[in-house]
Design a protein around this motif. Structure first.
Motif, PDB file in Angstrom:
ATOM      1  N   SER A 106       0.691  -1.177   0.528  1.00  6.07           N
ATOM      2  CA  SER A 106       0.134   0.174   0.468  1.00  6.07           C
ATOM      3  C   SER A 106       0.793   1.550   0.046  1.00  6.07           C
ATOM      4  O   SER A 106       0.538   2.361  -0.275  1.00  6.07           O
TER       5      SER A 106
ATOM      6  N   SER B 202       1.080   4.131  -3.013  1.00  3.72           N
ATOM      7  CA  SER B 202       0.747   5.071  -2.661  1.00  3.72           C
ATOM      8  C   SER B 202       1.878   6.387  -2.973  1.00  3.72           C
ATOM      9  O   SER B 202       1.537   7.306  -4.104  1.00  3.72           O
TER      10      SER B 202
ATOM     11  N   ALA C 203      -3.913   3.818  -5.113  1.00  6.59           N
ATOM     12  CA  ALA C 203      -4.580   3.280  -4.243  1.00  6.59           C
ATOM     13  C   ALA C 203      -4.469   1.869  -4.077  1.00  6.59           C
ATOM     14  O   ALA C 203      -5.147   1.134  -5.225  1.00  6.59           O
TER      15      ALA C 203
ATOM     16  N   CYS D 212      -2.262  -1.948  -7.832  1.00  4.81           N
ATOM     17  CA  CYS D 212      -2.301  -0.690  -8.095  1.00  4.81           C
ATOM     18  C   CYS D 212      -2.005  -0.393  -9.330  1.00  4.81           C
ATOM     19  O   CYS D 212      -0.784  -0.746 -10.026  1.00  4.81           O
TER      20      CYS D 212
END
Length: 239
Positions: free
Chosen positions: A58, A62, A67, A77
């Motif tokens: 994550s 990012s 997200a 992703c």
């Protein structure tokens, strides 16, 4: 706080260069116990807990202004990578296979293999040491990449009581080896200026340690196998 343009900040607080690869970010995260480069786009990572791995993925997503989407043990992703948990015989760790959109530089975290700068061909004959098949795969893949060679992997597949040698993709080969050692042979060949082939010997006793043999200046010409994409079946034997 305004960050310099050359770095991004992950959710875990890790600063990464914009030029850092996904593999570099995984290694820098602190959550990865082991990392294997399977091919240019495929990476296997091992971690103590799946949640730790999810947090790391994550954070990386990012950093790419994305997200992370997750569905149980699979993650995505958009435009960067897809990942999914894979079965492994080691209950104390979680294994996750990551497929990246962009090619990744060679990288690994493995205490049994010399660093990329120091990796070199072993002596001809039996490779000394108690290696697992996935570690030998990584060792030889790193050596082949360093020599600018082209790798091919042949595994044994069983059809009832009959075993066949089959050429498979790097990802399928690694998944096959990750699932368990087994007693059947497999081969890793590297074609190039410094060609070589490594074979895992047949194990008559599953309790015996694996035996791997390094053959410099040889290739797959002495192995009777089915090429990838062929409908033919080859017998389990060598020329």
């Amino acid at each position: 706080m305004i960050l310099p343009a050359v770095a991004v900040l992950s959710l875990s607080g890790q600063a990464w260069s914009e030029d850092s690869s996904v593999r570099e970010k995984l290694l820098d995260s602190g959550a990865v116990a082991a990392l294997y480069s399977v091919d240019d786009h495929t990476t296997l990572i091992k971690a103590g807990a799946l949640e730790d791995m999810k947090s790391t993925l994550s954070a990386i997503c990012s950093g790419h202004e994305g997200a992370l989407a997750s569905d149980g043990a699979s993650f995505r992703c958009e435009g960067v990578f897809e990942a999914a948990r894979v079965d492994s015989p080691e209950p104390e760790s979680q294994s996750v296979m990551v497929k990246t959109e962009s090619a990744q530089p060679l990288a690994y975290r493995n205490p049994y293999i010399p660093s990329i700068e120091e990796v070199a061909a072993p002596a001809s004959g039996r490779i000394e040491g108690d290696y697992a098949s996935i570690d030998i795969y990584q060792y030889m893949y790193a050596l082949c990449k360093k020599e600018n060679g082209t790798a091919s992997v042949i595994v044994s597949k069983r059809f009832g009581k009959v075993a066949r040698y089959m050429e498979v993709s790097a990802e399928e080969a690694f998944s096959h080896l990750l699932a368990g050692e087994g007693k059947d042979p497999w081969f890793f060949a590297c074609e190039g200026e410094n060609r070589f082939i490594v074979e895992k010997d047949y194990q008559f006793n599953s309790d015996e340690a694996n035996s791997f043999y390094f053959h410099p200046k040889r290739g797959l010409e002495w192995v009777d196998f089915v090429k990838a994409g062929s409908g033919k079946i080859a017998s389990l034997g060598t020329r």
